[in-house]
Design a protein around this motif. Structure first.
Motif, short mmCIF file in Angstrom:
data_model
loop_
_atom_site.label_atom_id
_atom_site.label_comp_id
_atom_site.label_asym_id
_atom_site.label_seq_id
_atom_site.Cartn_x
_atom_site.Cartn_y
_atom_site.Cartn_z
N ALA A 183 61.67 -31.39 71.33
CA ALA A 183 60.78 -30.26 71.08
C ALA A 183 61.63 -29.01 70.86
O ALA A 183 62.53 -28.71 71.65
N LEU A 184 61.35 -28.29 69.77
CA LEU A 184 62.10 -27.09 69.46
C LEU A 184 61.38 -25.86 70.02
O LEU A 184 60.16 -25.72 69.86
N HIS A 185 62.14 -24.98 70.64
CA HIS A 185 61.59 -23.75 71.18
C HIS A 185 62.06 -22.60 70.29
O HIS A 185 63.07 -21.93 70.58
N LEU A 186 61.35 -22.38 69.18
CA LEU A 186 61.73 -21.33 68.23
C LEU A 186 61.38 -19.97 68.81
O LEU A 186 60.27 -19.78 69.33
N PRO A 187 62.28 -18.98 68.73
CA PRO A 187 62.03 -17.66 69.32
C PRO A 187 60.77 -17.01 68.77
O PRO A 187 60.55 -16.96 67.55
N ASP A 188 59.91 -16.54 69.67
CA ASP A 188 58.69 -15.79 69.33
C ASP A 188 57.74 -16.58 68.43
O ASP A 188 56.86 -15.99 67.79
N PHE A 189 57.90 -17.90 68.36
CA PHE A 189 57.00 -18.70 67.53
C PHE A 189 55.62 -18.72 68.16
O PHE A 189 55.46 -19.01 69.35
N ASP A 190 54.61 -18.39 67.37
CA ASP A 190 53.22 -18.35 67.84
C ASP A 190 52.44 -19.42 67.07
O ASP A 190 52.19 -19.26 65.87
N PRO A 191 52.02 -20.51 67.74
CA PRO A 191 51.32 -21.57 67.02
C PRO A 191 50.07 -21.11 66.29
O PRO A 191 49.64 -21.75 65.33
N LEU B 157 68.79 -23.83 64.12
CA LEU B 157 68.91 -24.92 65.08
C LEU B 157 70.27 -24.87 65.76
O LEU B 157 71.30 -24.70 65.11
N GLY B 158 70.27 -25.02 67.06
CA GLY B 158 71.51 -25.01 67.82
C GLY B 158 71.94 -23.63 68.28
O GLY B 158 72.85 -23.53 69.10
N ALA B 159 71.30 -22.58 67.77
CA ALA B 159 71.65 -21.21 68.17
C ALA B 159 70.74 -20.76 69.30
O ALA B 159 69.54 -21.06 69.31
N ARG B 160 71.29 -20.04 70.26
CA ARG B 160 70.51 -19.60 71.41
C ARG B 160 69.60 -18.42 71.08
O ARG B 160 68.54 -18.28 71.67
N ARG B 161 70.03 -17.60 70.14
CA ARG B 161 69.25 -16.41 69.79
C ARG B 161 68.87 -16.46 68.32
O ARG B 161 69.53 -17.13 67.52
N ALA B 162 67.82 -15.72 67.97
CA ALA B 162 67.39 -15.67 66.58
C ALA B 162 68.46 -15.01 65.72
O ALA B 162 69.14 -14.08 66.15
N VAL B 163 68.63 -15.50 64.50
CA VAL B 163 69.57 -14.89 63.56
C VAL B 163 69.00 -13.56 63.06
O VAL B 163 69.72 -12.59 62.86
N VAL B 164 67.69 -13.51 62.85
CA VAL B 164 66.97 -12.30 62.45
C VAL B 164 65.78 -12.13 63.39
O VAL B 164 65.07 -13.09 63.68
N GLN B 165 65.59 -10.92 63.86
CA GLN B 165 64.45 -10.61 64.73
C GLN B 165 64.14 -9.12 64.59
O GLN B 165 64.74 -8.30 65.26
N LYS B 166 63.22 -8.79 63.69
CA LYS B 166 62.91 -7.39 63.41
C LYS B 166 61.41 -7.15 63.53
O LYS B 166 60.61 -7.90 62.96
N GLN B 167 61.04 -6.11 64.25
CA GLN B 167 59.62 -5.82 64.44
C GLN B 167 59.00 -5.31 63.14
O GLN B 167 59.55 -4.45 62.46
#
Length: 243
Positions: free
Chosen positions: A138-146, A178-188
């Protein structure tokens, strides 16, 4: 522009050779992984499409705008003939060995005061499937909202609009690797929740290969483009899983 740092008969051929002859005749949704001699071979397959009742989040059960019952297309994911998960949508090949696909979940929507179970289908998180080992993660994608996120994949990157789980909240443009602990891009992109928001909240992400670039756009808003910098970080198991 912004840059950020899936009856006994003696065999005349070895098993891998037999699999090579059989591959052209297998269903396109069946994936066979031929391991090294003596290692266990796993068969990963996606079953036929099945339509199930579906109520989009935030809406009452019933029919859509044109009077048709809401449905969700699901397929069984099996490993060695045993069903492991229900899935929805298309699979994305990350490598020749692994692929991602979204999980479909059957949830009990029964209220405490109700006497009968009320089951409903919903799209869930993403899964990473290893063809060689048959392992499903199971992948836990940052801030992913189903409820609002629609991930669009390119290589081992997923781009989507997500929502923050912090007290302040917010709608974010996200690129996860995949494999990275933090998002590569994360902008509000704006505030969240938004009463009476558009559906879908964002248009599907658009990818470009060289340079690796992605554009995300809230519905009714301005597009924003990111250069994605980084090497592939997906690590696959080298040892087959005999479970």
């Amino acid at each position: 522009m912004q840059t950020f740092p899936p009856a006994p008969v003696r065999l005349l051929l070895p098993l891998p050779g037999i699999l090579a002859l059989a591959l052209p005749f297998l269903s396109p949704s069946t994936i066979v992984a031929a391991a090294a001699p003596g290692a266990k071979v796993h068969v990963v397959a996606l079953g036929p499409v099945r339509k199930v009742p579906y109520t989009p989040p935030g809406t009452a059960p019933g029919t859509d705008a044109v009077g048709k019952p809401e449905t969700l297309k699901v397929r069984a994911l099996t490993v060695d003939g045993q069903q492991k998960e229900w899935t929805t949508g298309d699979a994305h090949d990350v490598t020749d060995r692994s692929f991602t696909i979204r999980r479909a979940m059957r949830l009990n929507d029964q209220l405490p005061a109700e006497t009968a179970a009320h089951w409903t289908w919903q799209p869930g998180p993403w899964l990473l499937v290893d063809r060689a080992t048959g392992r499903i993660t199971a992948l836990h994608l940052p801030d992913f909202d189903p409820e609002i996120s629609d991930a669009v994949w390119f290589r081992d990157y997923a781009a989507y609009c997500g929502t923050a789980s912090t007290v302040k909240g917010g709608l974010f443009a996200v690129v996860a690797q995949l494999g990275a602990r933090r998002a590569v891009v994360q902008k509000q992109l704006g505030k969240w929740p938004q009463p009476g928001h558009a559906s879908p909240v964002c248009k599907p992400a658009e990818w470009q290969r060289l340079p690796i670039r992605v554009t995300l756009q809230p519905t009714g808003g301005e597009p924003i483009t990111f250069d994605v910098v980084g090497a592939a970080s997906l690590i696959e198991d080298s040892e087959p899983d005999d479970n």
